[in-house]
Write a protein that holds these residues in place. Structure first.
Motif, short mmCIF file in Angstrom:
data_model
loop_
_atom_site.label_atom_id
_atom_site.label_comp_id
_atom_site.label_asym_id
_atom_site.label_seq_id
_atom_site.Cartn_x
_atom_site.Cartn_y
_atom_site.Cartn_z
N ARG A 84 61.98 62.16 37.36
CA ARG A 84 63.43 62.04 37.14
C ARG A 84 64.07 63.39 36.84
O ARG A 84 63.40 64.32 36.40
CB ARG A 84 63.69 61.08 35.99
N ASP A 85 65.37 63.46 37.08
CA ASP A 85 66.22 64.57 36.66
C ASP A 85 65.91 65.91 37.33
O ASP A 85 66.18 66.97 36.76
CB ASP A 85 66.19 64.74 35.13
N CYS A 86 65.35 65.88 38.52
CA CYS A 86 65.09 67.12 39.27
C CYS A 86 66.36 67.52 40.03
O CYS A 86 67.24 66.70 40.24
CB CYS A 86 63.96 66.91 40.26
N THR A 87 66.43 68.77 40.45
CA THR A 87 67.61 69.20 41.20
C THR A 87 67.59 68.68 42.64
O THR A 87 68.63 68.47 43.24
CB THR A 87 67.81 70.73 41.14
N ALA A 88 66.40 68.44 43.18
CA ALA A 88 66.26 67.80 44.49
C ALA A 88 64.92 67.09 44.54
O ALA A 88 63.97 67.47 43.85
CB ALA A 88 66.34 68.83 45.62
N ARG A 89 64.88 66.04 45.37
CA ARG A 89 63.64 65.28 45.53
C ARG A 89 63.57 64.83 46.99
O ARG A 89 64.57 64.38 47.56
CB ARG A 89 63.64 64.08 44.60
N PHE A 90 62.39 64.97 47.56
CA PHE A 90 62.16 64.60 48.96
C PHE A 90 60.99 63.62 49.02
O PHE A 90 59.88 63.97 48.61
CB PHE A 90 61.84 65.84 49.79
N GLU A 91 61.23 62.43 49.53
CA GLU A 91 60.16 61.47 49.77
C GLU A 91 59.71 61.67 51.21
O GLU A 91 60.55 61.69 52.12
CB GLU A 91 60.66 60.05 49.54
N CYS A 92 58.41 61.84 51.41
CA CYS A 92 57.91 62.33 52.70
C CYS A 92 56.74 61.51 53.24
O CYS A 92 55.96 60.94 52.49
CB CYS A 92 57.42 63.77 52.53
N VAL A 130 57.03 70.11 41.95
CA VAL A 130 55.88 69.26 41.64
C VAL A 130 55.77 68.28 42.80
O VAL A 130 56.76 67.64 43.18
CB VAL A 130 56.04 68.51 40.31
N VAL A 131 54.58 68.20 43.39
CA VAL A 131 54.33 67.28 44.49
C VAL A 131 53.50 66.13 43.94
O VAL A 131 52.49 66.36 43.25
CB VAL A 131 53.60 67.98 45.65
N THR A 132 53.92 64.89 44.21
CA THR A 132 53.23 63.71 43.69
C THR A 132 52.79 62.80 44.83
O THR A 132 53.37 62.80 45.92
CB THR A 132 54.13 62.91 42.74
N THR A 133 51.77 62.02 44.56
CA THR A 133 51.30 61.01 45.50
C THR A 133 50.58 59.92 44.71
O THR A 133 50.39 60.02 43.50
CB THR A 133 50.38 61.60 46.59
N HIS A 166 51.79 59.50 52.29
CA HIS A 166 53.10 59.77 51.70
C HIS A 166 52.97 60.62 50.44
O HIS A 166 51.96 60.53 49.73
CB HIS A 166 53.81 58.46 51.34
N PHE A 167 53.99 61.40 50.17
CA PHE A 167 54.08 62.18 48.94
C PHE A 167 55.55 62.45 48.67
O PHE A 167 56.41 62.19 49.51
CB PHE A 167 53.28 63.49 49.03
N ALA A 168 55.83 62.97 47.48
CA ALA A 168 57.19 63.36 47.12
C ALA A 168 57.17 64.78 46.58
O ALA A 168 56.24 65.17 45.87
CB ALA A 168 57.78 62.41 46.08
N VAL A 169 58.19 65.55 46.93
CA VAL A 169 58.36 66.91 46.43
C VAL A 169 59.57 66.90 45.51
O VAL A 169 60.65 66.44 45.89
CB VAL A 169 58.59 67.93 47.58
N HIS A 170 59.38 67.42 44.30
CA HIS A 170 60.43 67.47 43.28
C HIS A 170 60.76 68.93 43.01
O HIS A 170 59.90 69.68 42.54
CB HIS A 170 59.95 66.82 41.98
N VAL A 171 61.98 69.35 43.29
CA VAL A 171 62.43 70.70 42.99
C VAL A 171 62.91 70.69 41.54
O VAL A 171 63.88 70.00 41.21
CB VAL A 171 63.55 71.16 43.94
N LEU A 172 62.20 71.44 40.68
CA LEU A 172 62.48 71.39 39.25
C LEU A 172 63.75 72.15 38.88
O LEU A 172 64.11 73.14 39.52
CB LEU A 172 61.29 71.95 38.47
N THR A 173 64.39 71.69 37.81
CA THR A 173 65.56 72.37 37.28
C THR A 173 65.12 73.49 36.34
O THR A 173 63.97 73.52 35.88
CB THR A 173 66.48 71.40 36.51
#
Length: 163
Positions: free
Chosen positions: A108-116, A20-23, A67-74
């Motif tokens: 919250r609680d994702c396996t990885a998160r990248f702030e970009c 999930v990508v957020t901004t 800016h955006f964030a990428v959340h790698v879901l569990t």
């Protein structure tokens, strides 16, 4: 079967992680989209990419955001993937979020998160490709959610990849 469907089926043979990508929108609204087009690009400098369909209702906000964030879901977050893939305009209703660089919402609680920070936007046919520098990241040891052949699945390790 038409050529577009056959091509989609062929693309679907490649298993991907689900993100999930957020901004933050220009009006301050939190925005997010499910994407499986995420990939690492570079370790030095740390860079990633993802793409968004030109037909997406949130394209202008992502295109204009720095800016955006990428959340790698569990594996147990398929509900989040469905929520952010849907048409509901308030995808964040009832979700507790943290705040990252430029006040971007962080799931919250994702396996990885990248702030970009976006550094390039490229024409990619019916998509726009976003290339970004990773400003911060987080990783937790949880199995990722996988998408393959039009369905969610989990990861079944078959041996040591030497990593």
């Amino acid at each position: 079967m038409d050529d577009t469907r056959r091509l989609r089926n062929a693309f679907g043979a490649f298993a991907t992680g689900v993100t999930v990508v957020t901004t933050k929108g220009p009006d301050g609204t939190d925005l997010g989209r499910t994407a499986n087009s995420f990939s690492s690009v570079s370790l030095s400098p740390p860079m990633v990419l993802w793409s968004l369909a030109r037909s997406s209702s949130s394209l202008a906000a992502f295109r204009d955001a720095d800016h955006f964030a990428v959340h790698v879901l569990t594996a147990d977050q398929a509900d989040l993937s469905a929520r952010f893939a849907g048409k509901d305009p308030d995808k964040f209703a009832g979700l507790a979020v943290d705040r990252g660089v430029a006040d971007v919402p962080l799931l919250r609680d994702c396996t990885a998160r990248f702030e970009c920070r976006t550094v390039h936007r490229y024409d990619g046919g019916d998509h726009i490709i976003f290339v970004a520098e990773v400003c911060d990241h987080h990783h937790a040891p949880a199995p990722p959610l996988i998408f393959h052949g039009g369905a969610y699945g989990g990861l079944a390790p078959i041996g040591d990849a030497g990593g």
